[in-house]
Design an enzyme around this catalytic site. Structure first.
Site, PDB file in Angstrom:
ATOM      1  N   ALA A 129      14.881  77.201 -23.895  1.00  0.00           N
ATOM      2  CA  ALA A 129      15.002  77.875 -25.187  1.00  0.00           C
ATOM      3  C   ALA A 129      15.865  77.024 -26.116  1.00  0.00           C
ATOM      4  O   ALA A 129      15.432  75.990 -26.613  1.00  0.00           O
ATOM      5  CB  ALA A 129      15.592  79.271 -24.987  1.00  0.00           C
ATOM      6  N   ARG A 130      17.102  77.431 -26.322  1.00  0.00           N
ATOM      7  CA  ARG A 130      18.115  76.656 -27.027  1.00  0.00           C
ATOM      8  C   ARG A 130      19.382  76.713 -26.191  1.00  0.00           C
ATOM      9  O   ARG A 130      19.620  77.663 -25.450  1.00  0.00           O
ATOM     10  CB  ARG A 130      18.380  77.209 -28.430  1.00  0.00           C
ATOM     11  CG  ARG A 130      17.305  76.850 -29.446  1.00  0.00           C
ATOM     12  CD  ARG A 130      17.330  75.363 -29.802  1.00  0.00           C
ATOM     13  NE  ARG A 130      16.428  75.034 -30.906  1.00  0.00           N
ATOM     14  CZ  ARG A 130      15.219  74.519 -30.751  1.00  0.00           C
ATOM     15  NH1 ARG A 130      14.740  74.313 -29.529  1.00  0.00           N
ATOM     16  NH2 ARG A 130      14.469  74.227 -31.801  1.00  0.00           N
TER      17      ARG A 130
ATOM     18  N   GLU B 132      24.209  69.678 -28.399  1.00  0.00           N
ATOM     19  CA  GLU B 132      23.415  68.448 -28.308  1.00  0.00           C
ATOM     20  C   GLU B 132      23.805  67.450 -29.393  1.00  0.00           C
ATOM     21  O   GLU B 132      24.094  67.849 -30.525  1.00  0.00           O
ATOM     22  CB  GLU B 132      21.921  68.790 -28.450  1.00  0.00           C
ATOM     23  CG  GLU B 132      21.389  69.580 -27.288  1.00  0.00           C
ATOM     24  CD  GLU B 132      19.885  69.843 -27.394  1.00  0.00           C
ATOM     25  OE1 GLU B 132      19.186  69.151 -28.162  1.00  0.00           O
ATOM     26  OE2 GLU B 132      19.408  70.744 -26.697  1.00  0.00           O
TER      27      GLU B 132
ATOM     28  N   GLY C  57      10.990  68.966 -24.298  1.00  0.00           N
ATOM     29  CA  GLY C  57      10.014  70.061 -24.355  1.00  0.00           C
ATOM     30  C   GLY C  57       8.689  69.730 -25.005  1.00  0.00           C
ATOM     31  O   GLY C  57       7.638  70.070 -24.481  1.00  0.00           O
TER      32      GLY C  57
ATOM     33  N   HIS D 137      15.986  67.062 -23.767  1.00  0.00           N
ATOM     34  CA  HIS D 137      15.215  67.863 -24.723  1.00  0.00           C
ATOM     35  C   HIS D 137      13.792  67.299 -24.876  1.00  0.00           C
ATOM     36  O   HIS D 137      13.363  66.932 -25.974  1.00  0.00           O
ATOM     37  CB  HIS D 137      15.923  67.901 -26.089  1.00  0.00           C
ATOM     38  CG  HIS D 137      15.584  69.140 -26.878  1.00  0.00           C
ATOM     39  ND1 HIS D 137      16.510  69.844 -27.593  1.00  0.00           N
ATOM     40  CD2 HIS D 137      14.403  69.796 -27.062  1.00  0.00           C
ATOM     41  CE1 HIS D 137      15.927  70.883 -28.195  1.00  0.00           C
ATOM     42  NE2 HIS D 137      14.652  70.869 -27.873  1.00  0.00           N
TER      43      HIS D 137
END
Length: 320
Positions: A238-239, A268, A288, A286
């Site tokens: 997600a975050r 990040e 994704g 990251h």
């Protein structure tokens, strides 16, 4: 008639840059970091439209500092837009769009990658081989967790959550539980659990797919992590700030849970050394949506929203 001006805040696939140059008087920023708050404020006054990305700080303060705002469109490259204060943008008369759908399958695939890698200790195994320390196959070497037939709990049953659930149910014959803010009917065998703590305590694997909002910050709290089974594995696609990172680090360090797989982090690109030192967590940078065809599709969708705005139409993926 002169073209509208467009700022593209990060390097994107060349096909996207070419399309931007065709449609706009485009400026391409060559930087490996997002716009600071001050730079975002400046850009709002300098360009008609901005194709922005994660890391560009279009905060409420940036809108306040901008003075006279020229920009009428923030076409976000990505489905998540928590780096943009969409309410402040609307007040300033700036439309905001995102790129849903294009990212769904790629992000779900990363979720499954992390689930398998964490369960089967793939990161540890690769480091062992690369270090020249592997002594050969042994019956009890690096025993991990079996995945097929286990229970997976999905936090957030939007597009990505449903794509993850489909992969788990059909690919690995897993029992799917999910927690969602509202009642949701999904086209696959899955049981909605009203209480998040019940989901956390009932699942062998937990995959987090909720959007980042003030309400979801630290949704996976120390208390929720404490509710997990001792061998359970947490995956976050997600975050970063949806999970209390420090609480997770402590649980991993103390081996109170089985492990974790992370593609996102609270601050990040900073990843705490205390997290990087742990063997029972898989860490990705990251990734994704990091497939060329996906990033091209994201760029074209963001651009199409900007083009619609120029034409006086409502951007198809407007979010504010």
């Amino acid at each position: 008639m002169s073209k509208k001006t467009l700022l593209v805040t990060r390097p994107l696939p060349q096909s996207v840059l070419d399309a931007c140059a065709d449609a706009f008087d485009a400026t391409f920023r060559d930087a490996d970091r997002g716009l600071t708050e001050a730079e975002a404020a400046q850009a709002l006054g300098d360009y008609d439209a901005i194709l922005c990305t994660l890391g560009d700080r279009f905060t409420a303060r940036a809108f306040e500092q901008a003075g006279e705002i020229r920009c009428g469109m923030l076409a976000n490259f990505g489905v998540g837009y928590n780096h943009i204060d969409a309410k402040a943008a609307r007040t300033a008369g700036v439309a905001v769009s995102n790129t849903p759908d294009t990212v769904t399958d790629a992000t779900a695939d990363i979720g499954i990658t992390l689930l398998l890698a964490a369960a089967r200790r793939a990161g540890e195994g690769e480091r062992l081989v690369r270090a020249g320390k592997w002594s050969g196959w042994a019956p009890t070497q690096m025993l991990g967790a079996h995945v097929t037939g286990k229970t997976v709990g999905i936090v957030g049953m939007g597009r990505i959550g449903q794509a993850v659930a489909t992969r788990c149910a059909l690919g690995f014959n897993m029992q799917v539980l999910f927690h969602n803010r509202s009642s949701k009917s999904v086209p696959l065998p899955a049981l909605q659990v009203g209480d998040l703590e019940e989901l956390m305590s009932s699942s062998d694997f937990i995959i987090v797919t909720v959007p980042a909002t003030p309400e979801t910050r630290h949704m996976i709290s120390a208390e929720m992590i404490a509710a997990m089974k001792p061998g359970a594995i947490l995956v976050n696609i997600a975050r970063g700030d949806v999970v209390d990172e420090q609480a997770l680090i402590e649980a991993l360090r103390e081996r109170r849970i089985g492990g974790a797989g992370l593609d996102v982090y609270e601050n990040e690109p900073e990843v705490p050394q205390s997290l990087r030192e742990l063997e029972n967590v898989v860490l990705l940078p990251h990734l994704g949506t990091a497939a060329l065809e996906v990033r091209e599709a994201m760029g074209r969708m963001a651009l199409d929203n900007a083009i619609a705005w120029v034409g006086g139409e409502t951007p198809p993926q407007i979010v504010n």
